[in-house]
Write a protein that holds these residues in place. Structure first.
Motif, PDB file in Angstrom:
ATOM      1  N   UNK A   1       0.813  -1.195   0.019  1.00 17.54           N
ATOM      2  CA  UNK A   1       0.007   0.065  -0.100  1.00 17.54           C
ATOM      3  C   UNK A   1       0.935   1.337  -0.012  1.00 17.54           C
ATOM      4  N   UNK A   2       2.192   1.218  -0.080  1.00 21.28           N
ATOM      5  CA  UNK A   2       2.968   2.262   0.082  1.00 21.28           C
ATOM      6  C   UNK A   2       2.456   3.370   1.027  1.00 21.28           C
ATOM      7  N   UNK A   3       2.196   4.517   0.957  1.00 25.11           N
ATOM      8  CA  UNK A   3       1.382   5.296   2.111  1.00 25.11           C
ATOM      9  C   UNK A   3       0.095   5.508   1.986  1.00 25.11           C
ATOM     10  N   UNK A   4      -0.763   4.876   0.942  1.00 25.58           N
ATOM     11  CA  UNK A   4      -2.146   5.163   0.758  1.00 25.58           C
ATOM     12  C   UNK A   4      -2.963   5.144   2.202  1.00 25.58           C
ATOM     13  N   UNK A   5      -2.792   3.928   2.808  1.00 28.77           N
ATOM     14  CA  UNK A   5      -3.579   3.872   3.972  1.00 28.77           C
ATOM     15  C   UNK A   5      -2.705   4.144   5.240  1.00 28.77           C
ATOM     16  N   UNK A   6      -1.631   4.700   5.073  1.00 24.07           N
ATOM     17  CA  UNK A   6      -0.977   5.235   6.145  1.00 24.07           C
ATOM     18  C   UNK A   6       0.341   4.610   6.505  1.00 24.07           C
ATOM     19  N   UNK A   7       0.980   4.861   7.722  1.00 21.97           N
ATOM     20  CA  UNK A   7       2.126   4.538   8.175  1.00 21.97           C
ATOM     21  C   UNK A   7       1.797   3.600   9.357  1.00 21.97           C
ATOM     22  N   UNK A   8       2.521   2.344   9.384  1.00 24.90           N
ATOM     23  CA  UNK A   8       2.411   1.489  10.497  1.00 24.90           C
ATOM     24  C   UNK A   8       3.855   1.469  11.311  1.00 24.90           C
ATOM     25  N   UNK A   9       3.512   1.414  12.768  1.00 24.93           N
ATOM     26  CA  UNK A   9       4.617   1.541  13.662  1.00 24.93           C
ATOM     27  C   UNK A   9       4.910   0.172  14.424  1.00 24.93           C
ATOM     28  N   UNK A  10       5.803  -0.571  13.748  1.00 20.63           N
ATOM     29  CA  UNK A  10       5.857  -1.913  14.308  1.00 20.63           C
ATOM     30  C   UNK A  10       6.602  -2.051  15.894  1.00 20.63           C
ATOM     31  N   UNK A  11       7.265  -0.862  16.143  1.00 26.38           N
ATOM     32  CA  UNK A  11       7.779  -0.723  17.384  1.00 26.38           C
ATOM     33  C   UNK A  11       6.684  -1.029  18.538  1.00 26.38           C
ATOM     34  N   UNK A  12       5.469  -0.752  18.257  1.00 31.29           N
ATOM     35  CA  UNK A  12       4.363  -0.669  19.321  1.00 31.29           C
ATOM     36  C   UNK A  12       3.816  -2.045  19.215  1.00 31.29           C
ATOM     37  N   UNK A  13       4.114  -2.870  18.570  1.00 35.62           N
ATOM     38  CA  UNK A  13       3.698  -4.268  18.794  1.00 35.62           C
ATOM     39  C   UNK A  13       4.159  -5.020  19.990  1.00 35.62           C
ATOM     40  N   UNK A  14       5.390  -4.629  20.333  1.00 39.73           N
ATOM     41  CA  UNK A  14       5.746  -4.910  21.847  1.00 39.73           C
ATOM     42  C   UNK A  14       4.774  -4.603  22.985  1.00 39.73           C
ATOM     43  N   UNK A  15       4.088  -3.590  22.723  1.00 42.33           N
ATOM     44  CA  UNK A  15       3.064  -2.976  23.960  1.00 42.33           C
ATOM     45  C   UNK A  15       1.686  -3.856  23.514  1.00 42.33           C
ATOM     46  N   UNK A  16       1.744  -4.881  22.617  1.00 39.41           N
ATOM     47  CA  UNK A  16       0.240  -5.227  22.053  1.00 39.41           C
ATOM     48  C   UNK A  16      -0.538  -4.541  21.257  1.00 39.41           C
ATOM     49  N   UNK A  17       0.083  -3.591  20.613  1.00 45.28           N
ATOM     50  CA  UNK A  17      -0.752  -2.423  19.781  1.00 45.28           C
ATOM     51  C   UNK A  17      -0.310  -2.504  18.336  1.00 45.28           C
ATOM     52  N   UNK A  18      -1.169  -2.771  17.574  1.00 52.69           N
ATOM     53  CA  UNK A  18      -1.105  -2.566  15.932  1.00 52.69           C
ATOM     54  C   UNK A  18      -1.407  -1.182  15.719  1.00 52.69           C
TER      55      UNK A  18
END
Length: 319
Positions: free
Chosen positions: A176-193
């Motif tokens: 999706x490139x940037x069409x539906x946004x930016x994902x912050x995988x660092x926050x998966x450690x906090x259980x958050x997508x």
């Protein structure tokens, strides 16, 4: 460098250390008869990309396709430089992006207007791509990489008018490139997508972004492959968060202009960013994300550019 990540489905992800940050921008490598890479990052990231290919035991001469979802320099700025190492590759680009890769002068001028004195460190050099090595994919057209893997290209404006997203038949996912946004995988450690819209200047259009998201959602993808950064196995969450945050981003710009009607654009953008920062920090605090999370630095960088795009959108609406 970080070892490339095996995503399954004959696919790897190379961390490009864009802005010298891990998990910021990535290149996807599709291990097929016709080897393809999706996104190059900016030119300073090309050494990381080449090192990643070496770790995957892929010779750059084996690459057949270099695909860029759109021509913003953090996604495609390195394409000309990478092409010098890939003599058998063809660059695949959106129809509205082709001429800018062949002659990047307007891209360079636009980026310098946004990044100023930081331009050279972030993006230099921008190498033109020979026209004979460029091919475009119109909406709905395909690219066959192997008997099992066909890519289908979808025109998805909103972040930029020269943006397509790519459905992968083998994994069922969408790049999706940037069409539906930016994902912050660092926050998966906090259980958050966690995802946020990408509203950078100067073609941001929230209505088009919503339509593009709806179109991609109807494909029922199994995964979202973000340009920033990585794969998300909960595609419904990405679409839900876009719809949650996008109105807040748009409203923050409108509020900033209303409160500071005579202020310079930079001050209005600063006010919009401050409003969004407040909302995002409150959201992350509610979800137990510690203030030490490296995601905050990435989010802060994004807010500065996103706020400029939101103000630009409202200024055009007022004309």
């Amino acid at each position: 460098m970080t070892k490339p990540v095996d995503l399954g489905y004959r696919m790897s992800l190379i961390d490009l250390y864009d802005l010298r940050m891990p998990q910021r921008t990535g290149t996807y490598v599709l291990h097929e008869e016709n080897v393809a890479v999706i996104e190059t990052g900016p030119s300073p990231s090309v050494p990381h990309l080449l090192a990643g290919l070496k770790a995957l035991q892929i010779d750059p001469t084996d690459i057949r396709y270099i695909i860029v979802t759109h021509i913003h320099l953090d996604h495609a700025g390195g394409v000309g430089l990478l092409l010098e190492h890939c003599p058998n590759a063809t660059v695949v680009v959106h129809p509205k992006g082709k001429r800018h890769l062949a002659d990047p002068s307007r891209l360079i001028a636009g980026a310098k207007a946004v990044y100023g004195a930081q331009f050279d460190a972030l993006f230099d050099p921008i190498v033109p791509v020979p026209e004979e090595r460029l091919i475009v994919k119109e909406d709905g057209e395909t690219l066959v990489l192997s008997a099992e893997r066909t890519l289908t290209f979808y025109d998805t404006p909103g972040h930029a008018n020269h943006h397509f997203s790519i459905y992968d038949s083998y994994s069922g996912g969408v790049f999706t490139g940037d069409t539906i946004g930016v994902f912050y995988p660092q926050l998966q450690e906090a259980g958050l997508a966690f995802c946020l819209p990408s509203t950078s200047p100067n073609q941001f259009d929230p209505e088009a972004m919503e339509r593009s998201a709806e179109r991609l959602e109807k494909l029922n993808p199994t995964r979202i492959y973000f340009g920033h950064f990585g794969a998300l196995d909960q595609p419904g969450e990405a679409f839900r968060q876009l719809r949650f945050w996008l109105p807040k981003f748009v409203a923050a710009g409108n509020e900033a202009i209303a409160r500071h009607p005579e202020a310079p654009v930079a001050e209005q953008a600063k006010a919009a960013a401050q409003r969004l920062r407040h909302d995002i920090i409150a959201f992350l605090n509610e979800h137990g994300v510690p203030s030490s999370s490296p995601a905050y630095a990435a989010i802060e960088l994004d807010l500065q550019v996103c706020a400029m795009g939101i103000i630009d959108y409202w200024k055009k609406k007022q004309q």
